[in-house]
Write a protein that holds these residues in place. Sequence first.
Motif, PDB file in Angstrom:
ATOM      1  N   PRO A 261       0.866  -1.188   0.000  1.00  0.00           N
ATOM      2  CA  PRO A 261       0.000   0.000   0.000  1.00  0.00           C
ATOM      3  C   PRO A 261       0.902   1.237   0.000  1.00  0.00           C
ATOM      4  CG  PRO A 261       0.090  -0.959   2.197  1.00  0.00           C
ATOM      5  CD  PRO A 261       0.910  -1.848   1.307  1.00  0.00           C
ATOM      6  N   THR A 262       0.972   1.941  -1.115  1.00  0.00           N
ATOM      7  CA  THR A 262       1.988   2.988  -1.252  1.00  0.00           C
ATOM      8  C   THR A 262       1.791   4.165  -0.299  1.00  0.00           C
ATOM      9  OG1 THR A 262       0.738   3.945  -3.114  1.00  0.00           O
ATOM     10  CG2 THR A 262       2.539   2.424  -3.636  1.00  0.00           C
ATOM     11  N   GLU A 263       0.562   4.351   0.196  1.00  0.00           N
ATOM     12  CA  GLU A 263       0.373   5.451   1.155  1.00  0.00           C
ATOM     13  C   GLU A 263       1.116   5.197   2.458  1.00  0.00           C
ATOM     14  OE1 GLU A 263      -3.277   2.804   2.015  1.00  0.00           O
ATOM     15  OE2 GLU A 263      -2.012   3.359   0.295  1.00  0.00           O
ATOM     16  N   GLN A 264       1.532   3.936   2.680  1.00  0.00           N
ATOM     17  CA  GLN A 264       2.284   3.582   3.887  1.00  0.00           C
ATOM     18  C   GLN A 264       3.792   3.510   3.633  1.00  0.00           C
ATOM     19  OE1 GLN A 264       0.764   0.001   5.746  1.00  0.00           O
ATOM     20  NE2 GLN A 264      -1.346   0.472   5.168  1.00  0.00           N
ATOM     21  N   LEU A 265       4.246   4.041   2.499  1.00  0.00           N
ATOM     22  CA  LEU A 265       5.622   3.827   2.070  1.00  0.00           C
ATOM     23  C   LEU A 265       6.650   4.234   3.124  1.00  0.00           C
ATOM     24  CD1 LEU A 265       7.540   2.929  -0.163  1.00  0.00           C
ATOM     25  CD2 LEU A 265       7.464   5.266  -1.061  1.00  0.00           C
ATOM     26  N   ALA A 266       6.491   5.414   3.695  1.00  0.00           N
ATOM     27  CA  ALA A 266       7.485   5.888   4.670  1.00  0.00           C
ATOM     28  C   ALA A 266       7.582   4.934   5.859  1.00  0.00           C
ATOM     29  CB  ALA A 266       7.126   7.296   5.128  1.00  0.00           C
ATOM     30  N   ASP A 267       6.429   4.519   6.363  1.00  0.00           N
ATOM     31  CA  ASP A 267       6.422   3.599   7.508  1.00  0.00           C
ATOM     32  C   ASP A 267       7.028   2.245   7.134  1.00  0.00           C
ATOM     33  OD1 ASP A 267       5.255   5.482   9.116  1.00  0.00           O
ATOM     34  OD2 ASP A 267       3.209   4.740   8.833  1.00  0.00           O
ATOM     35  N   LEU A 268       6.714   1.779   5.923  1.00  0.00           N
ATOM     36  CA  LEU A 268       7.231   0.474   5.498  1.00  0.00           C
ATOM     37  C   LEU A 268       8.742   0.512   5.327  1.00  0.00           C
ATOM     38  CD1 LEU A 268       4.474  -0.562   2.919  1.00  0.00           C
ATOM     39  CD2 LEU A 268       4.718  -1.313   5.287  1.00  0.00           C
ATOM     40  N   LYS A 269       9.261   1.635   4.806  1.00  0.00           N
ATOM     41  CA  LYS A 269      10.714   1.774   4.681  1.00  0.00           C
ATOM     42  C   LYS A 269      11.391   1.699   6.041  1.00  0.00           C
ATOM     43  CE  LYS A 269      11.268   4.486   0.408  1.00  0.00           C
ATOM     44  NZ  LYS A 269      11.669   5.801  -0.144  1.00  0.00           N
ATOM     45  N   ALA A 270      10.798   2.391   7.014  1.00  0.00           N
ATOM     46  CA  ALA A 270      11.371   2.403   8.357  1.00  0.00           C
ATOM     47  C   ALA A 270      11.276   1.029   9.017  1.00  0.00           C
ATOM     48  CB  ALA A 270      10.655   3.447   9.212  1.00  0.00           C
ATOM     49  N   LYS A 271      10.187   0.341   8.740  1.00  0.00           N
ATOM     50  CA  LYS A 271       9.926  -0.936   9.400  1.00  0.00           C
ATOM     51  C   LYS A 271      10.706  -2.097   8.783  1.00  0.00           C
ATOM     52  CE  LYS A 271       5.725  -1.408  10.727  1.00  0.00           C
ATOM     53  NZ  LYS A 271       4.254  -1.604  10.685  1.00  0.00           N
ATOM     54  N   PHE A 272      10.750  -2.132   7.434  1.00  0.00           N
ATOM     55  CA  PHE A 272      11.297  -3.299   6.755  1.00  0.00           C
ATOM     56  C   PHE A 272      12.683  -3.087   6.149  1.00  0.00           C
ATOM     57  CE2 PHE A 272       6.580  -4.272   5.946  1.00  0.00           C
ATOM     58  CZ  PHE A 272       6.478  -4.981   7.128  1.00  0.00           C
ATOM     59  N   GLY A 273      13.133  -1.862   6.041  1.00  0.00           N
ATOM     60  CA  GLY A 273      14.477  -1.590   5.535  1.00  0.00           C
ATOM     61  C   GLY A 273      14.728  -2.205   4.175  1.00  0.00           C
ATOM     62  N   ASP A 274      15.801  -2.979   4.046  1.00  0.00           N
ATOM     63  CA  ASP A 274      16.186  -3.561   2.759  1.00  0.00           C
ATOM     64  C   ASP A 274      15.249  -4.673   2.299  1.00  0.00           C
ATOM     65  OD1 ASP A 274      18.338  -1.878   2.659  1.00  0.00           O
ATOM     66  OD2 ASP A 274      19.792  -3.344   3.404  1.00  0.00           O
ATOM     67  N   GLN A 275      14.327  -5.091   3.147  1.00  0.00           N
ATOM     68  CA  GLN A 275      13.347  -6.093   2.718  1.00  0.00           C
ATOM     69  C   GLN A 275      12.309  -5.490   1.765  1.00  0.00           C
ATOM     70  OE1 GLN A 275      12.683  -9.361   6.044  1.00  0.00           O
ATOM     71  NE2 GLN A 275      12.467  -7.313   6.929  1.00  0.00           N
ATOM     72  N   ASP A 312       1.243  14.124 -12.395  1.00  0.00           N
ATOM     73  CA  ASP A 312       2.296  14.424 -11.417  1.00  0.00           C
ATOM     74  C   ASP A 312       1.783  14.219 -10.000  1.00  0.00           C
ATOM     75  OD1 ASP A 312       4.480  15.193 -13.129  1.00  0.00           O
ATOM     76  OD2 ASP A 312       3.348  16.986 -13.606  1.00  0.00           O
ATOM     77  N   TYR A 313       0.544  14.642  -9.753  1.00  0.00           N
ATOM     78  CA  TYR A 313      -0.055  14.460  -8.428  1.00  0.00           C
ATOM     79  C   TYR A 313      -0.214  12.965  -8.129  1.00  0.00           C
ATOM     80  CZ  TYR A 313      -3.325  14.672  -4.545  1.00  0.00           C
ATOM     81  OH  TYR A 313      -3.936  14.507  -3.315  1.00  0.00           O
ATOM     82  N   LEU A 314      -0.698  12.219  -9.125  1.00  0.00           N
ATOM     83  CA  LEU A 314      -0.867  10.776  -8.914  1.00  0.00           C
ATOM     84  C   LEU A 314       0.457  10.121  -8.547  1.00  0.00           C
ATOM     85  CD1 LEU A 314      -3.212   9.767 -11.896  1.00  0.00           C
ATOM     86  CD2 LEU A 314      -3.871  10.381  -9.559  1.00  0.00           C
ATOM     87  N   ALA A 315       1.508  10.472  -9.288  1.00  0.00           N
ATOM     88  CA  ALA A 315       2.812   9.852  -9.052  1.00  0.00           C
ATOM     89  C   ALA A 315       3.398  10.249  -7.709  1.00  0.00           C
ATOM     90  CB  ALA A 315       3.775  10.231 -10.177  1.00  0.00           C
ATOM     91  N   GLU A 316       3.319  11.545  -7.382  1.00  0.00           N
ATOM     92  CA  GLU A 316       3.983  12.055  -6.183  1.00  0.00           C
ATOM     93  C   GLU A 316       3.191  11.818  -4.909  1.00  0.00           C
ATOM     94  OE1 GLU A 316       4.772  16.166  -6.971  1.00  0.00           O
ATOM     95  OE2 GLU A 316       5.867  15.737  -8.818  1.00  0.00           O
ATOM     96  N   LYS A 317       1.888  12.041  -4.963  1.00  0.00           N
ATOM     97  CA  LYS A 317       1.081  11.997  -3.739  1.00  0.00           C
ATOM     98  C   LYS A 317       0.402  10.647  -3.519  1.00  0.00           C
ATOM     99  CE  LYS A 317       2.054  16.304  -2.924  1.00  0.00           C
ATOM    100  NZ  LYS A 317       3.017  16.653  -1.852  1.00  0.00           N
ATOM    101  N   VAL A 318      -0.229  10.137  -4.573  1.00  0.00           N
ATOM    102  CA  VAL A 318      -0.950   8.878  -4.409  1.00  0.00           C
ATOM    103  C   VAL A 318       0.021   7.695  -4.333  1.00  0.00           C
ATOM    104  CG1 VAL A 318      -2.648   7.309  -5.429  1.00  0.00           C
ATOM    105  CG2 VAL A 318      -2.992   9.793  -5.574  1.00  0.00           C
ATOM    106  N   TRP A 319       1.013   7.700  -5.249  1.00  0.00           N
ATOM    107  CA  TRP A 319       1.943   6.578  -5.327  1.00  0.00           C
ATOM    108  C   TRP A 319       3.281   6.872  -4.649  1.00  0.00           C
ATOM    109  CZ3 TRP A 319       0.758   1.750  -7.232  1.00  0.00           C
ATOM    110  CH2 TRP A 319      -0.490   1.624  -7.848  1.00  0.00           C
ATOM    111  N   GLN A 320       3.386   8.011  -3.982  1.00  0.00           N
ATOM    112  CA  GLN A 320       4.563   8.330  -3.160  1.00  0.00           C
ATOM    113  C   GLN A 320       5.883   8.204  -3.938  1.00  0.00           C
ATOM    114  OE1 GLN A 320       4.251   9.359   0.333  1.00  0.00           O
ATOM    115  NE2 GLN A 320       2.244   9.667  -0.584  1.00  0.00           N
ATOM    116  N   ASN A 321       5.850   8.711  -5.199  1.00  0.00           N
ATOM    117  CA  ASN A 321       7.039   8.707  -6.054  1.00  0.00           C
ATOM    118  C   ASN A 321       7.573   7.305  -6.370  1.00  0.00           C
ATOM    119  OD1 ASN A 321       7.448  11.556  -6.549  1.00  0.00           O
ATOM    120  ND2 ASN A 321       7.955  11.719  -4.368  1.00  0.00           N
ATOM    121  N   THR A 322       6.702   6.303  -6.290  1.00  0.00           N
ATOM    122  CA  THR A 322       7.098   4.960  -6.722  1.00  0.00           C
ATOM    123  C   THR A 322       6.672   4.703  -8.163  1.00  0.00           C
ATOM    124  OG1 THR A 322       5.055   3.920  -5.929  1.00  0.00           O
ATOM    125  CG2 THR A 322       6.891   4.088  -4.366  1.00  0.00           C
TER     126      THR A 322
END
Length: 527
Positions: A261-275, A312-322
């Motif tokens: 779920p890309t809206e959780q990207l920041a939390d997932l990066k912090a939680k799972f790291g290189d996984q 641009d909004y879809l890419a940056e905000k909805v998909w969190q630049n993924t």
Amino acid sequence: MLKNGLKSWATACALLALAAGGAFAETVFNRGNSADPESLDPHKTSTVYEANILRDLFMGLMIHNAKAELEPGAAESHTVSPDGKVYSFKLRQGALWSDGSPVTAKDFVFSWRRLVDPATAAEYAYMLAPVVNAEAVTKGEKKPEELGVRAVDDMTFEVTLNAPTPYFLEMLTHQATYAVSEANIAKFGADFVKPGNLVSNGAYVLKEFVPNDHIEAVKNDKFHDAANVKIDVVNYIPTEDRSTAMKRFEAGELDSNDDIPTEQLADLKAKFGDQLRIGPYLGTYYYAFKTDKAPWNDVKLRHAVSMAIDRDYLAEKVWQNTMLPAYSFVPPGIPGYEARATDYSGKSQLDREDEAKKILQELGYGPDKPLKMEIRFNTSENHQNTAVAIQEQLKPLGIEVTLLNTDTKTHYGHLEQKGDFDVARAGWIADYKDPENFLSLCKTGAGNNYASYSGKDYDDLLAAAASAASPEERMKKLSEAEALGVARDLCVMPLLFYSYHTVVSDRIKGWEDNVMDVHPTRFLSKE
């Protein structure tokens, strides 16, 4: 209750695996897969979710290895005629189906004829278009027996093409070109795909299929490279709810999941790291208008809607630049090809919106006559968030958008059966690294042409590309086709270029990131 049952089942699998602990413990890979398959018949599938499973059960003439590099598969070698039109494949000596019967060239002849036979109604019948008489067979103009394939002998499969086809070998990694056992189908008919019935030639054999719960495949001891297959059991677990999948991954119930779920990207990066794995993926996220139905048969209206969407909004905000904004259908990354974007791709979003308003007014839409549009999409937080964002972006232009969500199997089944809709979400991931793989979706009558677009000039350009005298001329004709069918006619409305965003446990070894996001289980291991 279903989710709780699924959780209990996966937990039980994990606990049993841990408890076994001894030298004879099975290695089990619990693999999150975004949706259940519509079918496990290789000739009646069209989605990435199905391909992930079929890639483990079957093996084409050629395969992708762990890095998505091309390697020999069911054929141990091949030769090509001097004119580039005739391919002769030598099948592996001693290769067996999972029931112990030999894999022969006759199986491939049967299977390719079955794929193009109109009675099969295969979504991917058009994939064999480069083969002599394939299109005529699909149209019912010639018999399947007239397809340009033959069994020279039990171990030699010969294919004759209309013209040299640069992507032909990589095309053979796709499930549509897999062989199925003629004897297996003769015995069970449509039920040949069921557990206990299905005979396959890949690294795994289907053992169990519980819809909305799991598909279990076990190591095939008849597979030619079984000694090097490290994972004994792979469970494909449908994970349409990405948030729940993340919780189950964190709990160790899933060893991987093919989306987040890309809206959780920041939390997932912090939680799972290189996984957490994110990288370029050769694919395009798009919407399809039903172009054979008013008012969507008006290309000016289709462009007005397209202009009003802020990618641009879809890419940056909805998909969190993924993801990246897309204005062409063919994504970047294919050498020698010039993608052709819509003529407003270089304008500011404000200018696009102003132009969209003018078009809508010219077409008679306004406060007294709002344009009404329904967006269909398949279950996923990411798809829902995208549709909601587009709904809000179109509202100021007086476009009344409603949303219709169905599960993935129902969604694609509706599109494949040419059901009614206004606008529908879809995505295309490259089957092979060639622009033709994207552009053929807009070809008249193609099974995956959800928009029902038809343009003679477009079809003629694709045909000219297929018979081009040089690779450069071929790419030029394909680029011209995209300029006409996509940039001018908007046969599909590109929104975003994909990236893969996957979670993979650090216990899984051999997972190689690649632009095809292909990860056959036979090349993985688990610590």
